[in-house]
Design an enzyme around this catalytic site. Structure first.
Site, short mmCIF file in Angstrom:
data_model
loop_
_atom_site.label_atom_id
_atom_site.label_comp_id
_atom_site.label_asym_id
_atom_site.label_seq_id
_atom_site.Cartn_x
_atom_site.Cartn_y
_atom_site.Cartn_z
N ASN A 138 -21.55 -35.79 -110.77
CA ASN A 138 -21.63 -35.35 -109.55
C ASN A 138 -21.23 -34.45 -108.97
OD1 ASN A 138 -21.74 -36.09 -106.66
ND2 ASN A 138 -19.56 -37.78 -106.83
N LYS B 68 -21.05 -33.19 -105.83
CA LYS B 68 -19.98 -33.12 -104.79
C LYS B 68 -20.43 -31.72 -103.41
CE LYS B 68 -16.56 -36.04 -106.26
NZ LYS B 68 -15.23 -36.31 -106.32
N HIS C 44 -21.35 -44.63 -102.99
CA HIS C 44 -19.66 -43.55 -103.32
C HIS C 44 -18.65 -43.25 -102.54
CE1 HIS C 44 -16.97 -40.39 -104.96
NE2 HIS C 44 -17.61 -40.23 -106.19
N GLU D 240 -16.50 -41.45 -101.58
CA GLU D 240 -16.19 -40.61 -100.45
C GLU D 240 -17.55 -40.68 -99.29
OE1 GLU D 240 -16.47 -36.71 -103.03
OE2 GLU D 240 -14.51 -38.11 -104.19
N GLU E 193 -15.57 -47.67 -109.91
CA GLU E 193 -14.97 -45.81 -109.21
C GLU E 193 -13.93 -46.71 -108.88
OE1 GLU E 193 -17.11 -41.93 -109.77
OE2 GLU E 193 -17.54 -43.25 -107.73
N GLY F 186 -10.50 -38.23 -108.23
CA GLY F 186 -10.17 -36.43 -107.83
C GLY F 186 -8.54 -36.63 -108.53
N SER G 255 -12.06 -38.92 -112.73
CA SER G 255 -10.75 -39.05 -113.43
C SER G 255 -11.20 -38.66 -114.99
CB SER G 255 -8.97 -38.94 -113.27
OG SER G 255 -8.86 -38.70 -111.99
P1 PGA Z 1 -13.96 -37.17 -110.90
O1 PGA Z 1 -15.02 -37.55 -109.48
O2 PGA Z 1 -14.13 -36.86 -111.56
O3 PGA Z 1 -13.63 -35.58 -110.09
O4 PGA Z 1 -12.78 -38.12 -110.00
C1 PGA Z 1 -15.50 -38.84 -109.91
C2 PGA Z 1 -16.90 -39.47 -108.61
O5 PGA Z 1 -16.04 -38.97 -107.47
O6 PGA Z 1 -17.54 -39.84 -108.81
#
Ligand code: PGA
Length: 300
Positions: free
Chosen positions: A60, A62, A146, A148, A217, A223, A263
């Site tokens: 992903n 983003k 997601h 976000e 998640e 993140g 992460s």
């Molecule tokens: P990350 O993001 O691996 O940077 O923690 C995962 C995600 O947002 O799907």
């Protein structure tokens, strides 16, 4: 007769995320406790690589990478994978602007996915990309819900509409679910995940339900570099399948891929991907570099 591992209610109270060993023999009280937590009856063979679901590692990106940067990644990934054949399928979800350009360069290396989809098939919805546009640009998958996007106001009803729109349009939705840090601290993880799943899966027929990919998640792990304990991840993955098994036949549920995200990087991937019931990973930051992403794929 083979010896069984006896699990009592006390064991489960002391370690709420205790993954059940395959040979577990539960006392009646332990079974009642699991039933209350929505974990009984257990999903069929909830764990392990043998759970029948395809393995997937999803990148992903983003809001990262322009088209030239995306093309450089594709060249890099192709080189990285020239000498190895990962067991897991790769999916790359770039910004929608790069989908069509990546189609050729990633052919045979990774499938393409979008990061969001309109709940509408077409019409007067300025700025929205419908499933048919994403398919047109080369996408086969799409992320839905997601964290976000949920933080930007997307609720369960919208996720439900988007999953249906994706399925109608020929995309495979990757439905993201997970709890906030506050919900985890309040011991509400299983409740939150069950609610998110039930809201989307209620009323879906079996054929459509088994086309959905799930990604667990924990929102506090995205993140942040913080990753939950392996046994906690395994318990939630099993719980997610148990929730689906209330509505669908367990052997069908076993074939639904359930990914872990939050992460994931090249150092922790092998451990996370080997957890019981884990079908793969959804990777943000570490997926931006082809060498790191290839290493994660190789661990799957
Ligand atoms: P990350 O993001 O691996 O940077 O923690 C995962 C995600 O947002 O799907």
């Amino acid at each position: 007769m083979a010896r069984k591992t006896l699990i009592t209610a006390r064991d489960l109270e002391r370690r709420p995320a205790l993954p059940l060993p395959a040979d577990a023999l539960l006392t009646p009280l332990a079974r009642d406790l699991l039933r209350k937590r929505g974990l009984w009856p257990p999903p069929v063979r909830a764990g392990g690589r043998g759970c029948g679901a395809p393995r997937l590692v999803v990148a992903n990106w983003k809001s990262h990478k322009t088209i030239p940067e995306a093309l450089a990644f594709a060249r890099g990934l192709r080189e990285e994978l020239a000498s190895r054949r990962p067991r897991a399928g790769a999916v790359v979800c770039p910004p929608a602007t790069a989908l069509a350009n990546l189609r050729g360069p990633l052919r045979g290396v990774a499938e393409l996915g979008a990061q969001d989809v309109s709940a509408h098939d077409e019409g007067a919805h300025t700025g929205e990309l419908a499933a048919r546009h994403l398919v047109d640009a080369g996408a086969r998958y799409v992320l839905v819900g997601h964290s976000e996007r949920r933080a930007a106001g997307e609720d369960d009803a919208r996720c439900r509409a988007k999953v249906r729109a994706a399925l109608r349009g020929g995309l495979t939705p990757i439905l993201c679910v997970g709890e906030t840090a506050g919900e985890r601290d309040a011991g509400r993880t299983e409740h939150v995940v069950a609610g998110q799943l039930e809201a989307v899966f209620a009323g879906l027929d079996l054929a459509r339900a088994t086309r959905v990919v799930l990604a667990y998640e924990p929102r506090w792990a995205i993140g942040t570099g913080r990753v939950p304990q392996g046994e906690d991840v395994a318990a939630v993955l099993a719980h997610a399948r148990a929730v689906l098994a209330r509505a669908f036949p367990p052997d069908a549920v076993e074939r639904v891929p359930v990914l872990y995200g939050g992460s994931v990087n090249e150092r922790n991937a092998a451990r996370l991907l080997a957890l019981p019931g884990c079908s793969g990973a959804l990777v943000g930051g570490a997926s931006l570099d082809p060498a790191r992403f290839a290493q994660i794929l190789a661990s799957a």
